[in-house]
Each structure stands twice: as C-alpha cells, then as structure tokens.
Design a protein around this motif. Structure first.
Motif, short mmCIF file in Angstrom:
data_model
loop_
_atom_site.label_atom_id
_atom_site.label_comp_id
_atom_site.label_asym_id
_atom_site.label_seq_id
_atom_site.Cartn_x
_atom_site.Cartn_y
_atom_site.Cartn_z
N ALA B 30 0.84 -1.20 0.00
CA ALA B 30 0.00 0.00 0.00
C ALA B 30 0.87 1.25 0.00
O ALA B 30 0.61 2.22 -0.72
N ALA B 32 3.90 1.43 -1.17
CA ALA B 32 4.52 1.52 -2.49
C ALA B 32 3.55 2.17 -3.49
O ALA B 32 3.92 3.03 -4.29
N TYR B 33 2.28 1.75 -3.43
CA TYR B 33 1.29 2.34 -4.33
C TYR B 33 1.08 3.82 -3.99
O TYR B 33 0.86 4.64 -4.88
N TRP B 34 1.14 4.16 -2.71
CA TRP B 34 1.01 5.56 -2.30
C TRP B 34 2.12 6.39 -2.96
O TRP B 34 1.86 7.47 -3.50
N VAL B 36 3.77 5.75 -5.70
CA VAL B 36 3.60 5.86 -7.15
C VAL B 36 2.39 6.76 -7.47
O VAL B 36 2.46 7.61 -8.36
N GLN B 37 1.31 6.57 -6.74
CA GLN B 37 0.06 7.24 -7.14
C GLN B 37 -0.10 8.63 -6.56
O GLN B 37 -0.66 9.51 -7.22
N ILE B 38 0.37 8.83 -5.35
CA ILE B 38 0.15 10.13 -4.71
C ILE B 38 1.42 10.99 -4.81
O ILE B 38 1.39 12.10 -5.31
#
Lengths: 365, 631
Positions: B30, B32-34, B36-38
């Motif tokens: 999560a 890691a996705y934060w 990349v995405q945020i």
C-alpha cells in the motif's frame, strides 16, 4: 464470529466468502472496463460464468468432507498431474505455451487444478508429520511433491504458473518447523540452483529479469509493459480517472490488461482508493483464513488452509508488485480479479476447501 | 495427545507471526502504491497525457493569387497521396504486389519506399505514391475492405492555372530549405512548402496564413481515436495583383518564340500591368516535385529560364536613353530646343570617328527631330556638351543605377558610369570618348527594363519615381476585408512641363510621324509615344568602340513607349534579346499592349475587386485527411 448458517445449523465464515465474492465482482467490473470495445469484448460475461462454476465447486468442496480428499490425495495428485504430462507430449501450443486443454469454446489450464491437488498432498504429508520436528525425509518428500508439477509446468513453459507452486514448500518448511540451520542450508541450495537455472532460462525470460532490474534500458521492448503499467497506476492518483475513464487502459497502452494487468486498470480508474479496496479485501481474506487455520480440527486441515492461502498470498504480492515494477513480469494473475476461467474457478474451489475445513472444525462434526 | 497439543501451539504461534507478516507485507505494498500514485502521481499523469495526445498541425489554406480584375492566376487543388499502414497489413509483400498491380506502379520504387519506411515506428504510415488521379483514388477506395492497410490522404497543392504565364511575377513553391527552416523561428518544418521567388516569396506571410493545431487522442497504435481540441488555421489572404491578365496574355503570346522581357506599368502609381520574362518555366513543376530531367533542363538552358530578365539582367539601353538625356540637357539650359546639329552620317570626337545609324546622315536636326529619327550624331554632340558627370546626374535622377524597389527579390541595380566610378570602382580613368558612347546608351551604362519603365514614368508624371509593384490588394477570405496598396514614390527631378512637352513631342513623332523610327507601329485609336533602341551586345566592363559594326544581327531590340500621349496611363518597355532592331522587333508588341489596354473603349479607372469569398469558403477544411476507421 461472523458466520452464515448452512442447512443443518452449521456455520460458514462470511468474511472469507464475502471478500472472495467482492474481489470476484470487482474482477468482472474491470474486465468489462478493460475489454469493452475491443476484440476481447464479452469476456466479462464469460468471467461471470466461470465464477458461477467456481461457486458450485466451492459449495461441493464445503459439503464434501475434506478428510476424504486428504485420504485420497495421492490418487488425486496423480490424476491431476497426468494431463500435464499429456500436454507436454501432445498439447497444442496456445500463445506459444502448452498449458491449455480445450472443451468446446472453453479452455482449461489443468495446472490450476494441479495446484489444489498438490496442496492436498502436502497437507496429507504434514498430517502425518506430527511429532514436532521436521524430518529430512519429509523435506525430501515435500520437495518431490511440489517439484514434480513445478517441473512439468516449467517445461510448458509457463514460468509464472510454475512459481505459484513454490509457496507450498515455504509453507511446509515454515509451519512444519524447520530450524534455523535448515533455512541456511536451503538458502545455499537455492542460490546454487538459481545460478545454474540462469543458464536454463529462455532468452525472453532472461530479458524480462534484465528488464525488471533496469526497466529504462529497453523502453519499447519488454520494458514497455512495466513502464506503461507504472504510468497507468501513477496517473490514477488518489481517486482515479473514473470507471472506464482510464486513458492508459481504454487506449490500450497497457499490455494484457484484462488478465495480468487488471490491477493497473483498477489503480488508474479508481486510483489509490481502488488499490486500497483491493488490498484491503485481500488482507481481510488472508488474515481471516489464517485465523481459521488455527481453529481447524486436525493437522491436515491446518496445513491445507495454510497451503492454499500461502499460494494465493504469493500471487497477490507478486502480481501487485509487478504493476509498479517491484517484481518482474512473470505472468502471475491476480486471484479472483484477473480474467481467466481456470484461475477463478480453482481459486473458488480453494476457498471452498478452506471453508470446508472451517465448517468441520469441531471434532464431533 | 499432549505432544500434539504442544505441536498445535507451535503451529498456532507461527500462524500468528505469519498474520503479522501478511499484514506488514500488504501494508508495504500500500505504501509503495502511495508513492507511485500520490507522491509521483502528477509526474505519471503528465506521462499518460503525453501518451495519448498528439498535436497535429493544420496547414492553413494558402491564399489565391488573382489579377486586378479577379481572374484567378494561382489556386489550390486537392492532391491525393497513397499511404500504407504497416500495422494493418497482414503480409507486406502481398500488399505491395496488390498495389503495384492495381495502379501499375514501379515495383522497385514501391519496395524501396516500404524499406525506407520500416525505419520509422510502426504506426507511421509509409507514403507510397503521390498525385494520384481520381480514378486511382476510386480504385483504391473500392478495395478498402480487403486492403485496409492502404489509405488515401488529401492535401492542398498549388495550382498555377496558366502554366508558365507570369511565372516570374508569381514565383513558385518548394519545400523549405534547411536555411529557411533555421531562419523561420520554428514557423516552418521539414516538408513544409514555402514561396520561392515572385510574389509567392514576397508575400509569403500574407499568403501562407497561420497554421492551426489539432490535439488528438490516439491509442497505443498511434491511431486517432478522437479530437480533444482544435485551433483553426487562419487561411492565407487572397492576393490581387496589379497585373492585367488580358495584357499579360498578349505579351506572353508575343514572347512565345523570343527571348526577352516586357514591363508594362501605370506611370501614375507604379502598378505593374504586365510582366514577362522569356523563356519561362512552369511553376507547377516544383509543386509536383521536379524530376531530375526537368531540373537539369532548367539549369542547363543557356537562356536561364529561372531568371527574371526584367529585373535581374542588365543591358545597354541603346537609344531609349536619349529622351532622358534630351530632357536633362533642356532642363539644365544647356541646349535650346532649336539648337541644331548637322548630321552627315558620322562625326569625329577626340580624334575618333563615330557613326550615325543612318549612313547618309540626317542633315540638320533639332532636339525634337533628333529624338524622332534617333540621330546619333546629335546625341554624340549633346553628350560632349553634357560630360559624363552631368549624364550621371541626369540618369541617377531618373532612378538608373539603383534598384527600383519592386516587390520582387534579386533585383539588380544597374550601372551609371561617372568619372569617380571610373577612378574608384573600375580603376581606369574615364576617357572622354566613352562619354560619346554613353550618350547613345552604349558604353559601361547598364540598365534593367524595370528601371527604364520607372524612369519613363517619372519623366511623364512630374518627376517623382513611382515604385513599381505587383501588390494590388489583399483580401481576407473569411471577412472579405481588403487591404489596398498605397502608391509609393521616390523623389526625383522636378519636371518643367514646357520642356517635357518638347521631348514628348519628339517621342510622339517617333511613332506617329512619317520618318519616325517606329512609324510602322502606330496604335489604332490611341496616340502612343515612345522611343526605339537597338543595343549592341556588350560586356559589363567592356568599353566598346563607337564604330563597331552596327549591322550585327545580335543587337538587342528595345522599345519604351507610353499612351495616350496627352495623359499617359501606361508605360511599356519591351526588350527582345538579339531581336535585331527596336522598331521591328520590340515596338509592335508595345503597340499591341497599348491597344489591348485601351482597345475595349473607355479606360477603366480603378477596377472593382470582385469577391472571391465563395471560392475561399469552400476550400476551408478541405485539407483534412480522409478519416480512417478505428476498430
């Protein structure tokens, strides 16, 4: 305990079931988003049919006593490995891989079923390895039981699918109680085998690993997938571009987006919130399944739940890491969500087995 | 039992650890996705926008060129190009074979184009053939279902309606050269067409308009899916030229088999009514991509068709210079109109004998008759009286020796000699005998046709020099708004009317009195005045001997005329290279042009500008390519 009641007054776990159904529903939704208007149109409906098939298998698995399955697990294992041998000998290549058997207009990957059978046999092995220490013979048996289907699938060649068997070894060793020096020995063996294996890999497989280590080196070749997937995920931001609003997916910059890269579609269209939803459902499912494993009435049931959950968890972690370039693109689908009939159906079968163990958790049941 | 219980506890403990590990692992994902995405979301968003959006240039429709009456001279026509989309082709060889067979193309040429195209990304279409005929377009489109890999695109091609007519005034288009691209400040790119020479070059910015841009959404194959934004191109202005197609035709026709030039202009404004340089070329060659043979033909032609003889080639003016000198001498009071010179057919100056073109001599002539009969001995004597520096002063006053400023590039300045020029530029002192040659338009004196036309206009119209120009007006094709050219003048010598009248009378007599050198070219229904000239072929830096053989066939023929004599509205300068004598080779065309100008009756004052709006609106947006199906 949240539970549903089946006829006969016994309860099944609704958290596991609910998470599985929720993920499967998300899968149908985003397979539809990723395929509408493409030559893959209509796959969402097919996916729904496969979910229905999987749900039937699940109910059957709940109702059928898993102890019987454990008892006959060796026969089941052999029966499930036979098609893999057959495929290697006579199978037609689809997408350059001999891993599919056709039934009319449906195709099935027998290796998916072999995963379940292998998990059963591993559970049966540990059912009887119950004296508190892990014997070398058991480790050897574990290696053979898992190694055989891995080899057969690896030769198809479907490296991703072959890798998904490996968590069973880890589950057996860890929960079976391998001491520290055992882990060291295994680590050394793995290092040597990996070194030797590098020479056995096909060029495209080496390229993928090279790409994973340095994705910018080959932007239009195998690095393309990783790069486009990262762009899709990253551009989704916090709340996404809206359902069917993802430019990376709708304009088909994403590779195989309805199968392996479905999470990138969700991440682009529903943003970080969508990712949290998916990861949250998986987290609830896994944590709950592990809890259920503790309550199983016998050691076989414990290891069956652990093995099945371990394989699913491994797929989720590798797949989710793949999307953002943290793992090489190995062709491992996201359980429940990625398009793929055999995968979805057997995943629900696995859920059925987990719920069956929970359903029969009381010794008098 | 106890053993098993203990074991269950150990497993249960390991499961607890596994639960923590699973939770931690998923939380890490999560995070890691934060990131990349945020954290990096904006970066990836811009990448995804770049992925899907392409800017496509909309070429502005180029303005038409018309004559002063609205007769179209240059238009645009659709040009069809055949493209091959590799992504659509199942079997490239089969596709090539199919199209070669269908259109009868050269298989080798097509194959080499496909080979070259392979170097581009797969979604870039490969051009296979240009300038398809309408039947070929239909043939390709009829097979579109079986061969979706072939597509026809439409673009606009320049069409010069009368082939070589007025080519030197119009100029031509070609793909921008590397220097032009470099100097254009990104306005032009490789493959863009740009005006070369003529008004196409002079009014490039006006004609070209401003290109627009479409922002289109493309899929991963580079295929256009939708249009996101559109900035329309501003179409180029329509350009009305001062040319009169009627006069231009007459002049072109006359020069079909001759080498030379014609300039006809309105002496009151400098409007160029006709401009011919012969031999000519077809500007359409360049828009259709010149073949090597055509290009070599143009370059190797000794008559140099690409040169505009009216402004780029300098010649000795011969006797057409005489009226300027005559007026200059009168105005300065050096001679009296009734001052007479006896012409025995030759005369001796500075120890050398100079001949008159009339062997037997003209007898006693005054200024008027010297012009009428083009008496050389009179002008030798006059030249001696003037001296070279005064001649220089008179001629530069009428604009000789400097470019006229016509709205065409590469204009030459000509040369008006003086003692200073001889000293500083030539490096050999001026010989007085040279002055005698210059007095009859020979010697180092060099002029262009355009200079003679402007000089004559200045003489007739009060002494100021009108700047010759081709720009009549421009018109916005969308609004119809017009921009008129305002005549420009350069200060010149003031003209004394009573002295001008004497010179004009002489020029009237040249054409209209028996014995005048161009009496054979009297215009019907209108009085034309003028002066013939027969120039010996001289090099720029050669001093020629005045007694050179005047009967040589390769003399250049000049005629500079105007009409009507009472109120000049047209000046015509005709030059025929190696044409023989001006009275025979050049004057007849001047007569024909004057008759064409006034022949229809009342002189048209300022002709109304007809609207070309209808034509202009129907070509807007034609440049769009035929839409391709996207699956």
């Amino acid at each position: 305990m949240i539970a549903g009641t089946l006829p006969g007054g016994r309860r099944i776990d609704l958290v596991v079931l609910g998470c599985a159904l929720g993920l499967a529903a998300l899968g149908v939704l985003f397979v539809a988003s990723a395929t509408t208007g493409t030559r893959f149109q209509g796959l969402a409906a097919r996916q729904a049919i496969w979910i229905a098939v999987g749900l039937c298998a699940m109910v059957a698995a709940i109702l059928f006593d898993y102890r019987m399955l454990l008892k006959f697990s060796f026969a089941i294992y052999c029966a499930c490995l036979l098609p893999l041998v057959y495929l290697l000998a006579f199978g037609a290549r689809i997408a350059n891989v001999r891993s599919w058997i056709r039934f009319g207009q449906f195709q099935f990957q027998p290796a998916e079923l072999a995963k379940i059978a292998t998990a059963l046999l591993v559970a049966y092995l540990f059912e009887n390895e119950d004296d508190g220490r892990l014997r070398t013979s058991a480790i050897f048996k574990l290696g053979v039981i898992v190694g055989l289907p891995v080899l057969l699938v690896f030769l198809q060649p479907d490296v991703g699918l072959a890798l998904t068997f490996l968590p069973l070894i880890f589950v057996g060793l860890y929960f079976g109680g391998l001491p520290a020096k055992g882990w060291v020995a295994i680590f050394l063996i793995v290092a040597v085998v990996a070194g030797a294996g590098w020479f056995l890999l096909k060029d495209y497989q080496k390229a993928r690993i090279g790409t994973f280590l340095n994705p910018d080196a080959d932007v239009l070749g195998s690095g393309y997938q990783v790069r486009q997937s990262k762009i899709a995920v990253g551009s989704g931001g916090f709340s996404g571009k809206g359902f069917r609003g993802g430019t990376q997916s709708q304009l088909r910059f994403l590779p195989v987006q309805h199968t392996d890269f479905i999470l990138a579609v969700i991440a682009e269209e529903w943003g970080f919130l969508g990712v949290i939803l998916v990861l949250g459902l998986f987290a609830a499912l896994f944590l709950r399944a592990l809890k259920l494993a503790q309550t199983a009435r016998d050691r076989g049931g414990v290891f069956l739940v652990l093995g099945l959950t371990g394989m699913m968890f491994f797929s989720v972690v590798i797949n989710a890491s793949m999307m953002i370039g943290l793992a090489p693109t190995t062709g491992i689908p996201l359980p429940f969500v990625s398009y793929g009939g055999s995968s979805v159906a057997t995943t629900f079968l696995a859920i059925g087995l987990i719920l069956g163990v929970q359903y029969r958790r009381f010794a008098n049941a | 039992m106890l053993r098993i219980r203990e074991d269950r506890q150990a497993v249960a403990r390991r499961i607890e650890i596994a639960r923590v590990a699973v939770g931690a692992m998923l939380s890490l994902l999560a995070v890691a996705y934060w990131t990349v995405q945020i954290v990096r979301g904006d970066y990836y968003f811009s990448l995804s926008e770049n992925n899907r959006i392409r800017a496509v240039k909309i070429t502005a429709p180029r303005g038409y060129v018309l004559d002063r009456q609205g007769v179209p001279l240059v238009e645009n026509e659709p040009a069809y190009t055949l493209h091959l989309y590799r992504r659509e082709a199942k079997d490239l060889d089969a596709s090539v074979a199919f199209i070669v067979d269908l259109l009868g193309l050269n298989p080798e040429a097509v194959r080499s184009r496909v080979e070259r195209g392979r170097r581009d990304p797969e979604f870039v279409p490969i051009p296979i053939a240009e300038n398809l005929g309408i039947e070929e377009v239909a043939a390709v489109q009829a097979r579109a279902a079986e061969h979706p890999e072939f597509a026809i695109t439409v673009s606009q091609r320049r069409l010069y309606k009368h082939a070589g007519a007025a080519a030197h005034a119009l100029g031509y288009l070609s793909e921008a050269t590397p220097e032009q691209i470099k100097n254009s400040n990104n306005a032009y790119g490789v493959g863009d067409w740009i005006g070369q020479k003529g008004v196409e070059a002079a009014y490039e910015r006006l004609l070209a308009g401003v290109s627009g841009e479409r922002r289109v959404i493309v899929d991963s194959h580079g295929r256009e899916v939708a249009e996101e934004a559109r900035l329309e191109a501003t179409p180029g202005q329509n350009l009305f030229l001062t040319l009169d197609a009627k006069l231009q035709d007459v002049a072109e026709e006359y020069f079909k088999d001759k080498v030379g030039s014609v300039v006809a202009l309105d002496p009151r404004t400098g409007e160029i009514l006709a401009l011919v340089s012969s031999p000519s070329y077809d500007p359409n060659w360049f828009t259709r991509r010149v073949t090597a043979a055509e290009w070599n033909g143009l370059l190797e032609n000794p008559d140099r068709p690409l040169q505009n003889r009216a402004i780029q080639n300098m010649y000795s003016p011969g006797s057409v210079i005489k009226p300027f000198l005559a007026y200059g001498a009168l105005a300065r009071g050096l001679v009296d109109p009734e001052w007479r010179v006896f012409c025995p057919g030759h005369a001796t100056f500075y120890g050398r004998e100079f001949h008159c073109h009339k062997k037997g001599g003209h007898g006693s002539v005054n200024l008027r008759d010297a012009i009428k009969e083009s008496c050389d001995v009179y002008f030798y004597t006059l030249g001696q009286k003037l001296g070279v520096d005064r001649i220089h002063e008179i001629l530069t006053g009428f604009g000789f020796g400097t470019p006229t400023g016509v709205d065409l590039a590469f204009e030459k300045a000509g040369l008006v000699p003086s003692e200073e020029w001889a000293r500083t530029k030539r490096g050999a002192r001026w010989y007085p005998s040279e002055t005698i040659s210059v007095a009859i338009g020979q010697g180092p004196l060099l002029v262009t046709s355009m200079q003679i036309a402007r000089g004559l206009a200045a003489l007739l119209e009060g002494g100021r020099l009108p700047t010759p120009h081709l720009f009549y007006s421009s018109q916005d094709p969308r609004t119809g708004a017009q921009l008129r050219y305002k005549a420009e003048f350069v200060d010149g010598p003031g003209i004394a009317p009573e002295k001008l009248a004497i010179v004009k009378n002489g020029m009237w007599a040249v054409v209209n009195e028996p014995g005048g050198t161009a009496y054979g070219s009297r215009a019907q229904g209108i009085e034309m005045g003028g002066k013939t000239g027969t120039a010996q072929v001289v090099g720029h830096d050669t001093t020629i001997k005045a007694d050179a053989d005047k009967s040589r066939l390769d003399t250049h023929a000049w005629f500079a005329g105007f009409a009507p004599v009472s109120d000049p509205q047209i000046v015509v300068v005709v030059f025929v290279e190696n044409g023989g004598h001006g009275n025979l080779a050049a004057a007849p065309l001047a007569k024909a042009l004057v008759e064409a100008r006034f022949g229809t009756g009342a002189p048209a004052a300022a002709p109304p500008v007809p609207s070309v709006r209808a034509a202009a609106t129907d070509r807007q947006g034609v440049a769009r390519a035929t839409r391709r199906e996207t699956p």
